[in-house]
Design a protein around this motif. Sequence first.
Motif, short mmCIF file in Angstrom:
data_model
loop_
_atom_site.label_atom_id
_atom_site.label_comp_id
_atom_site.label_asym_id
_atom_site.label_seq_id
_atom_site.Cartn_x
_atom_site.Cartn_y
_atom_site.Cartn_z
N SER A 33 0.86 -1.17 -0.17
CA SER A 33 0.03 -0.17 0.01
C SER A 33 0.75 1.28 -0.05
CB SER A 33 -1.05 0.20 1.30
OG SER A 33 -0.20 0.02 2.36
N MET A 34 2.05 1.07 0.37
CA MET A 34 3.11 2.41 0.36
C MET A 34 4.09 2.29 -0.99
SD MET A 34 2.30 4.62 2.48
CE MET A 34 3.76 5.62 2.52
N LEU A 35 3.58 1.57 -1.87
CA LEU A 35 4.54 1.63 -3.16
C LEU A 35 4.54 3.09 -3.74
CD1 LEU A 35 3.93 -1.90 -5.00
CD2 LEU A 35 5.69 -1.09 -3.60
N PRO A 36 5.64 3.47 -4.14
CA PRO A 36 6.89 3.34 -4.36
C PRO A 36 7.81 3.81 -3.19
CG PRO A 36 6.66 5.00 -5.63
CD PRO A 36 5.27 4.74 -5.00
N ALA A 37 7.09 4.27 -2.09
CA ALA A 37 8.01 4.74 -0.99
C ALA A 37 8.69 3.67 -0.15
CB ALA A 37 7.20 5.66 -0.13
N LEU A 38 7.86 2.59 0.16
CA LEU A 38 8.07 1.45 0.70
C LEU A 38 8.01 0.30 -0.05
CD1 LEU A 38 6.99 2.56 4.26
CD2 LEU A 38 9.06 2.55 3.38
N TRP A 39 8.75 -0.61 -0.01
CA TRP A 39 8.64 -2.10 -0.82
C TRP A 39 8.70 -3.40 0.23
CZ3 TRP A 39 8.21 -2.13 -6.05
CH2 TRP A 39 8.52 -0.80 -6.55
N ARG A 72 1.05 7.20 5.24
CA ARG A 72 1.28 9.02 5.25
C ARG A 72 0.28 9.40 6.02
NH1 ARG A 72 5.87 10.22 2.47
NH2 ARG A 72 6.08 8.83 0.59
N PHE A 73 0.67 10.37 6.95
CA PHE A 73 -0.20 11.14 7.90
C PHE A 73 -0.81 12.28 6.83
CE2 PHE A 73 -0.56 14.97 10.37
CZ PHE A 73 -1.21 14.39 11.51
N GLY A 86 -2.29 5.40 2.25
CA GLY A 86 -1.20 4.57 1.54
C GLY A 86 -1.13 5.39 0.29
N ASP A 87 0.37 5.42 -0.11
CA ASP A 87 0.63 5.95 -1.33
C ASP A 87 0.11 5.40 -2.64
OD1 ASP A 87 2.10 7.96 -0.12
OD2 ASP A 87 4.11 6.98 -0.81
N SER A 88 -0.47 4.17 -2.66
CA SER A 88 -0.94 3.54 -3.86
C SER A 88 -2.29 2.97 -3.32
CB SER A 88 -0.05 2.32 -4.31
OG SER A 88 0.07 1.29 -3.27
N MET A 89 -3.05 3.68 -2.68
CA MET A 89 -4.43 3.37 -2.09
C MET A 89 -5.19 4.28 -2.88
SD MET A 89 -3.89 0.66 -0.69
CE MET A 89 -5.52 0.28 0.13
N PRO A 90 -6.61 3.99 -3.29
CA PRO A 90 -7.41 4.99 -3.89
C PRO A 90 -7.85 5.99 -3.16
CG PRO A 90 -8.52 2.82 -3.59
CD PRO A 90 -7.11 2.70 -3.03
N GLY A 91 -8.11 5.74 -1.93
CA GLY A 91 -8.68 6.98 -1.04
C GLY A 91 -7.78 6.87 0.64
N PRO A 118 11.17 8.16 3.69
CA PRO A 118 10.76 8.95 2.46
C PRO A 118 9.88 10.08 2.52
CG PRO A 118 10.02 6.75 2.50
CD PRO A 118 10.94 6.97 3.88
N LEU A 119 10.10 11.33 1.66
CA LEU A 119 8.91 12.05 1.86
C LEU A 119 8.72 12.73 0.53
CD1 LEU A 119 9.92 14.50 4.89
CD2 LEU A 119 8.05 12.90 4.54
N GLN A 120 8.96 11.84 -0.64
CA GLN A 120 9.16 12.16 -1.87
C GLN A 120 7.58 12.76 -2.35
OE1 GLN A 120 9.73 9.02 -1.00
NE2 GLN A 120 11.66 8.43 -1.91
N PRO A 121 7.72 13.83 -2.92
CA PRO A 121 6.44 14.35 -3.41
C PRO A 121 5.70 13.57 -4.71
CG PRO A 121 8.07 15.99 -4.12
CD PRO A 121 8.72 14.85 -3.23
N TRP A 122 6.41 13.00 -5.31
CA TRP A 122 6.04 12.12 -6.56
C TRP A 122 5.59 10.70 -6.14
CZ3 TRP A 122 8.79 7.74 -6.48
CH2 TRP A 122 10.07 7.85 -5.84
N SER A 123 5.69 10.34 -4.93
CA SER A 123 5.37 8.98 -4.56
C SER A 123 3.99 8.77 -4.50
CB SER A 123 5.91 8.76 -3.30
OG SER A 123 5.66 7.44 -2.78
N ARG A 124 3.32 9.74 -4.26
CA ARG A 124 1.86 9.58 -4.39
C ARG A 124 1.50 9.49 -5.80
NH1 ARG A 124 -2.48 7.49 -3.10
NH2 ARG A 124 -4.57 8.84 -3.23
N ALA A 125 1.95 10.27 -6.70
CA ALA A 125 1.54 10.22 -8.04
C ALA A 125 1.91 8.58 -8.57
CB ALA A 125 2.16 11.40 -8.95
N VAL A 126 3.23 8.15 -8.46
CA VAL A 126 3.22 7.03 -8.82
C VAL A 126 2.65 5.84 -8.24
CG1 VAL A 126 5.38 5.26 -8.97
CG2 VAL A 126 5.71 7.66 -9.34
N GLY A 127 2.27 6.12 -6.82
CA GLY A 127 1.35 5.20 -6.17
C GLY A 127 -0.06 5.22 -6.83
#
Length: 160
Positions: A33-39, A72-73, A86-91, A118-127
């Motif tokens: 659920s946290m891809l790509p920040a956590l694997w 992510r908080f 989660g970065d790769s969760m729909p909501g 990891p605090l990458q701003p792009w992580s959510r978009a890729v997720g």
Amino acid sequence: MISSAGLSPQREALAAEILRRTGRLRLQVHGESMLPALWPGDIVDIAASSLKDLRRDEIVLAFREGRFSLHRFLAPLGDDSFVTRGDSMPGPDPAFPADALLGKLTQVVRAGQTFPAPLQPWSRAVGIFFCYCSTARRAALRFHSWRYSRQLQISDPETA
């Protein structure tokens, strides 16, 4: 949810108690659920934290219904609850009560290398891309698994 796979609810409760008492905990990531920040396979270090000490986009560990959640908080909801995603969760996740917060991620160990939280701003978009494109998610997971196993082989002097 990202949890410490293989741990029973009783063992997860014990790990939560250890974090509360010592202020530190190390877990292995098994969810996606946290891809790509956590694997899957990453080792994460958690430091005890309170709701007032958190900033948006920090990754936090919460404990609810016998399970860990490492997401992510997003925001506090007053003084008595908070929201994560989660970065790769729909909501966003359903709101957590404030006492479900255990701590925040301080560092990640991946293939023997240590990285800050990891605090990458792009992580959510890729997720989100991974969330809606299962083919891309599977391909990324296969590539990560292959790369991770190669890095471990190279770093192990007995197999080199």
